[in-house]
Scaffold this motif. Sequence first.
Motif, PDB file in Angstrom:
ATOM      1  N   PHE A   1     -46.226  12.729 -40.050  1.00  9.67           N
ATOM      2  CA  PHE A   1     -46.700  11.420 -40.484  1.00  9.67           C
ATOM      3  C   PHE A   1     -48.150  11.249 -40.074  1.00  9.67           C
ATOM      4  O   PHE A   1     -48.611  11.849 -39.106  1.00  9.67           O
ATOM      5  N   CYS A   2     -48.866  10.397 -40.761  1.00  7.44           N
ATOM      6  CA  CYS A   2     -50.247  10.082 -40.407  1.00  7.44           C
ATOM      7  C   CYS A   2     -50.234   9.221 -39.142  1.00  7.44           C
ATOM      8  O   CYS A   2     -49.553   8.199 -39.096  1.00  7.44           O
ATOM      9  N   PRO A   3     -50.988   9.590 -38.098  1.00  9.39           N
ATOM     10  CA  PRO A   3     -51.000   8.800 -36.867  1.00  9.39           C
ATOM     11  C   PRO A   3     -51.675   7.444 -37.033  1.00  9.39           C
ATOM     12  O   PRO A   3     -51.398   6.509 -36.277  1.00  9.39           O
ATOM     13  N   ARG A   4     -52.534   7.286 -38.001  1.00  7.01           N
ATOM     14  CA  ARG A   4     -53.197   6.000 -38.241  1.00  7.01           C
ATOM     15  C   ARG A   4     -52.335   5.071 -39.086  1.00  7.01           C
ATOM     16  O   ARG A   4     -52.208   3.882 -38.786  1.00  7.01           O
ATOM     17  N   CYS A   5     -51.766   5.590 -40.163  1.00  7.28           N
ATOM     18  CA  CYS A   5     -51.003   4.763 -41.111  1.00  7.28           C
ATOM     19  C   CYS A   5     -49.563   4.531 -40.657  1.00  7.28           C
ATOM     20  O   CYS A   5     -48.948   3.554 -41.043  1.00  7.28           O
ATOM     21  N   GLY A   6     -49.024   5.438 -39.846  1.00  3.14           N
ATOM     22  CA  GLY A   6     -47.673   5.267 -39.336  1.00  3.14           C
ATOM     23  C   GLY A   6     -46.621   5.961 -40.173  1.00  3.14           C
ATOM     24  O   GLY A   6     -46.929   6.741 -41.071  1.00  3.14           O
ATOM     25  N   GLU A   7     -45.365   5.654 -39.855  1.00  2.79           N
ATOM     26  CA  GLU A   7     -44.252   6.310 -40.530  1.00  2.79           C
ATOM     27  C   GLU A   7     -44.213   5.934 -42.006  1.00  2.79           C
ATOM     28  O   GLU A   7     -44.485   4.808 -42.383  1.00  2.79           O
ATOM     29  N   GLY A   8     -43.867   6.903 -42.823  1.00  3.76           N
ATOM     30  CA  GLY A   8     -43.773   6.681 -44.262  1.00  3.76           C
ATOM     31  C   GLY A   8     -44.946   7.236 -45.028  1.00  3.76           C
ATOM     32  O   GLY A   8     -44.880   7.383 -46.229  1.00  3.76           O
ATOM     33  N   VAL A   9     -46.051   7.532 -44.318  1.00  3.75           N
ATOM     34  CA  VAL A   9     -47.217   8.125 -44.979  1.00  3.75           C
ATOM     35  C   VAL A   9     -47.356   9.546 -44.443  1.00  3.75           C
ATOM     36  O   VAL A   9     -47.677   9.755 -43.270  1.00  3.75           O
ATOM     37  N   PHE A  10     -47.096  10.523 -45.290  1.00  9.06           N
ATOM     38  CA  PHE A  10     -47.138  11.922 -44.886  1.00  9.06           C
ATOM     39  C   PHE A  10     -48.542  12.498 -45.008  1.00  9.06           C
ATOM     40  O   PHE A  10     -49.337  12.041 -45.828  1.00  9.06           O
ATOM     41  N   LEU A  11     -48.845  13.506 -44.182  1.00  9.32           N
ATOM     42  CA  LEU A  11     -50.104  14.225 -44.280  1.00  9.32           C
ATOM     43  C   LEU A  11     -49.947  15.337 -45.309  1.00  9.32           C
ATOM     44  O   LEU A  11     -48.967  16.078 -45.286  1.00  9.32           O
ATOM     45  N   ALA A  12     -50.915  15.448 -46.209  1.00 12.45           N
ATOM     46  CA  ALA A  12     -50.912  16.530 -47.198  1.00 12.45           C
ATOM     47  C   ALA A  12     -51.288  17.825 -46.499  1.00 12.45           C
ATOM     48  O   ALA A  12     -52.138  17.831 -45.600  1.00 12.45           O
ATOM     49  N   GLU A  13     -50.644  18.907 -46.894  1.00  8.97           N
ATOM     50  CA  GLU A  13     -50.904  20.187 -46.252  1.00  8.97           C
ATOM     51  C   GLU A  13     -51.780  21.046 -47.147  1.00  8.97           C
ATOM     52  O   GLU A  13     -51.405  21.373 -48.271  1.00  8.97           O
ATOM     53  N   HIS A  14     -52.956  21.381 -46.636  1.00  6.78           N
ATOM     54  CA  HIS A  14     -53.885  22.253 -47.338  1.00  6.78           C
ATOM     55  C   HIS A  14     -53.970  23.577 -46.591  1.00  6.78           C
ATOM     56  O   HIS A  14     -53.381  23.740 -45.525  1.00  6.78           O
ATOM     57  N   LYS A  15     -54.733  24.505 -47.112  1.00  5.63           N
ATOM     58  CA  LYS A  15     -54.859  25.832 -46.514  1.00  5.63           C
ATOM     59  C   LYS A  15     -55.382  25.769 -45.083  1.00  5.63           C
ATOM     60  O   LYS A  15     -54.872  26.442 -44.192  1.00  5.63           O
ATOM     61  N   ASP A  16     -56.396  24.941 -44.838  1.00 10.66           N
ATOM     62  CA  ASP A  16     -57.049  24.899 -43.539  1.00 10.66           C
ATOM     63  C   ASP A  16     -56.932  23.567 -42.815  1.00 10.66           C
ATOM     64  O   ASP A  16     -57.465  23.395 -41.721  1.00 10.66           O
ATOM     65  N   ARG A  17     -56.238  22.585 -43.403  1.00 13.35           N
ATOM     66  CA  ARG A  17     -56.179  21.266 -42.777  1.00 13.35           C
ATOM     67  C   ARG A  17     -54.982  20.459 -43.257  1.00 13.35           C
ATOM     68  O   ARG A  17     -54.364  20.783 -44.261  1.00 13.35           O
ATOM     69  N   LEU A  18     -54.690  19.390 -42.491  1.00 16.68           N
ATOM     70  CA  LEU A  18     -53.720  18.376 -42.892  1.00 16.68           C
ATOM     71  C   LEU A  18     -54.526  17.105 -43.113  1.00 16.68           C
ATOM     72  O   LEU A  18     -55.388  16.777 -42.298  1.00 16.68           O
ATOM     73  N   SER A  19     -54.267  16.374 -44.193  1.00 22.37           N
ATOM     74  CA  SER A  19     -55.063  15.180 -44.451  1.00 22.37           C
ATOM     75  C   SER A  19     -54.198  14.062 -45.021  1.00 22.37           C
ATOM     76  O   SER A  19     -53.193  14.296 -45.672  1.00 22.37           O
TER      77      SER A  19
END
Length: 55
Positions: free
Chosen positions: A25-43
């Motif tokens: 989950f995104c630490p800023r937005c909280g639960e329910g908002v997932f981080l997208a997974e890219h080759k070199d990063r999560l965003s």
Amino acid sequence: MTKGAESIHRLYEIKGEKVVRKRKFCPRCGEGVFLAEHKDRLSCGKCGYTEFKKK
């Protein structure tokens, strides 16, 4: 099945009788908002939060 319903299934996995989330989950937005997974990063697409993967 709609496109949105299909994409939600990719974020979860069933192990035994439990549902396990595959992405963080995104630490800023909280639960329910997932981080997208890219080759070199999560965003986060909502707030722009980015974590770079260590090599």
